[in-house]
Enzyme design. Structure first.
Site, PDB file in Angstrom:
ATOM      1  N   ASP A 169       0.861  -1.180   0.000  1.00  0.00           N
ATOM      2  CA  ASP A 169       0.000   0.000   0.000  1.00  0.00           C
ATOM      3  C   ASP A 169       0.897   1.229   0.000  1.00  0.00           C
ATOM      4  O   ASP A 169       2.129   1.110   0.004  1.00  0.00           O
ATOM      5  CB  ASP A 169      -0.949  -0.007   1.205  1.00  0.00           C
ATOM      6  CG  ASP A 169      -2.274   0.696   0.911  1.00  0.00           C
ATOM      7  OD1 ASP A 169      -2.242   1.791   0.299  1.00  0.00           O
ATOM      8  OD2 ASP A 169      -3.331   0.173   1.299  1.00  0.00           O
ATOM      9  N   GLY A 190       4.415   1.568  -1.624  1.00  0.00           N
ATOM     10  CA  GLY A 190       4.550   1.942  -3.023  1.00  0.00           C
ATOM     11  C   GLY A 190       3.248   2.430  -3.613  1.00  0.00           C
ATOM     12  O   GLY A 190       2.214   2.473  -2.937  1.00  0.00           O
ATOM     13  N   ASP A 191       3.290   2.793  -4.880  1.00  0.00           N
ATOM     14  CA  ASP A 191       2.158   3.317  -5.631  1.00  0.00           C
ATOM     15  C   ASP A 191       1.848   2.337  -6.754  1.00  0.00           C
ATOM     16  O   ASP A 191       2.689   2.103  -7.622  1.00  0.00           O
ATOM     17  CB  ASP A 191       2.528   4.694  -6.195  1.00  0.00           C
ATOM     18  CG  ASP A 191       1.428   5.332  -7.037  1.00  0.00           C
ATOM     19  OD1 ASP A 191       0.464   4.619  -7.406  1.00  0.00           O
ATOM     20  OD2 ASP A 191       1.533   6.528  -7.340  1.00  0.00           O
ATOM     21  N   PHE A 192       0.651   1.741  -6.739  1.00  0.00           N
ATOM     22  CA  PHE A 192       0.386   0.703  -7.748  1.00  0.00           C
ATOM     23  C   PHE A 192       0.243   1.257  -9.158  1.00  0.00           C
ATOM     24  O   PHE A 192       0.182   0.490 -10.116  1.00  0.00           O
ATOM     25  CB  PHE A 192      -0.795  -0.197  -7.374  1.00  0.00           C
ATOM     26  CG  PHE A 192      -2.065   0.476  -6.927  1.00  0.00           C
ATOM     27  CD1 PHE A 192      -2.599   1.562  -7.598  1.00  0.00           C
ATOM     28  CD2 PHE A 192      -2.752  -0.010  -5.824  1.00  0.00           C
ATOM     29  CE1 PHE A 192      -3.782   2.157  -7.195  1.00  0.00           C
ATOM     30  CE2 PHE A 192      -3.951   0.574  -5.398  1.00  0.00           C
ATOM     31  CZ  PHE A 192      -4.452   1.655  -6.094  1.00  0.00           C
ATOM     32  N   HIS A 210     -13.198  -0.699  -7.105  1.00  0.00           N
ATOM     33  CA  HIS A 210     -14.406   0.144  -7.113  1.00  0.00           C
ATOM     34  C   HIS A 210     -14.091   1.616  -6.853  1.00  0.00           C
ATOM     35  O   HIS A 210     -14.952   2.475  -7.043  1.00  0.00           O
ATOM     36  CB  HIS A 210     -15.461  -0.383  -6.134  1.00  0.00           C
ATOM     37  CG  HIS A 210     -15.241   0.007  -4.695  1.00  0.00           C
ATOM     38  ND1 HIS A 210     -16.287   0.112  -3.803  1.00  0.00           N
ATOM     39  CD2 HIS A 210     -14.119   0.289  -3.988  1.00  0.00           C
ATOM     40  CE1 HIS A 210     -15.824   0.460  -2.610  1.00  0.00           C
ATOM     41  NE2 HIS A 210     -14.507   0.566  -2.698  1.00  0.00           N
TER      42      HIS A 210
END
Length: 299
Positions: A169, A190-192, A210
């Site tokens: 996350d 991290g940044d997905f 969502h």
């Protein structure tokens, strides 16, 4: 004016079944709440119901943090611009808040804390159902992408002695979850959208997709596909939008998601989203807790 929640047991040792007499200024609010079954209200007296007890912090399935989240100033501001979202199709949070809802949470630590607590509380209502209906025993490494404070992946690893887990996350989120790390559970920030995802045999995204429109959702799913081992499993855990038009929670939630740029989807819409992201949907599983597991395999 806002109503103050009343404990059953108070210094006067009022009987648990005896309603609490409320001041006049609170009767309008409590009467409105009673219409929705949140409190029992009659003749200026208010008593708890099963629903109102879930607003207590000490309830095992407490929804207090979730209610507080929806009451955050940023969320109210976004909802106040709902009309613009309906007219333009653009998230009203982007219009009302610098950086949208995610920028708002990043810049407001207290709001971010409440949001995290809300997601944790909501997850607790689903975790037992997920672990009960899905067999994780054949999976060696399971990555929970956007897994917040790690309650779901902790439960899965605890119930599956042969598996190791990875919690992924944003850095400021996993910083709060550092205590869950162990020799079988790794925590990665991290940044997905921009950072490589961990290599795993299975990926879980619980109420992540969502939050995003189709374009952003495909970017997330394709990032998972790039990292995934051959024939890896993907589990999307979401509240499915029903085909009928009767009032229901996923449909109500869909209106909320419109303000931040996300959307609820039907099973067919998830299947199409997966297909376009190089996954094949294999089945959907009802957890009997208001949420479903949509299983897919890397194509």
């Amino acid at each position: 004016m806002p109503m103050r929640l009343v404990k059953r047991h108070n210094p006067q040792h009022r009987s648990p079944r005896q309603p609490r007499r409320m001041p006049a200024r609170s009767t309008a609010c409590s009467g409105c709440s009673a219409l929705y079954g949140i409190f029992e209200y009659a003749d200026g007296a208010v008593a708890h119901t099963a629903a109102s007890r879930m607003l207590r912090q000490d309830h095992p399935q407490s929804m207090r943090s979730l209610v507080r989240m929806f009451g955050l100033p940023g969320f109210w501001t976004a909802v106040g611009e709902l009309g613009s979202a309906i007219r333009t199709g653009e998230p009203s949070a982007n219009r009302a808040l610098p950086g949208g809802i995610w920028g708002y949470l990043t810049e407001n630590p207290e709001a971010s804390r409440i949001f995290g607590e809300a997601m944790t509380a909501k997850a607790h209502g689903h975790i037992a159902g997920i672990v009960q209906v899905y067999d994780f025993s054949g999976l060696n490494v399971i990555a929970d992408i956007g897994g917040g404070r790690g309650h779901l992946i902790q439960a899965i690893v605890s119930a599956t002695p042969t598996a190791a887990g990875v919690l992924f996350d944003q850095p400021h989120v996993v910083k709060e979850a550092a205590a869950v790390a162990s020799d079988r559970l790794h925590v990665i920030g991290g940044d997905f959208f921009n950072d490589p995802l961990p290599v795993a045999d299975a990926y879980i995204l619980m109420e992540v997709i969502h939050d995003w429109d189709d374009s952003a959702s495909q970017k997330i799913l394709r990032a998972v596909r790039r990292a995934a081992r051959p024939h890896a499993k993907l589990l999307l855990i979401e509240a499915l939008l029903p085909n009928e038009s009767a009032p229901n929670w996923p449909t109500t939630l869909d209106i909320v998601m419109l303000t931040i740029g996300g959307r609820q989807r039907t099973l067919r819409e998830y299947s199409e989203l997966l297909r376009e992201s190089a996954f094949v949907m294999t089945r959907d599983i009802d957890t009997h807790s208001g949420i479903s597991i949509i299983e897919a395999t890397a194509n």
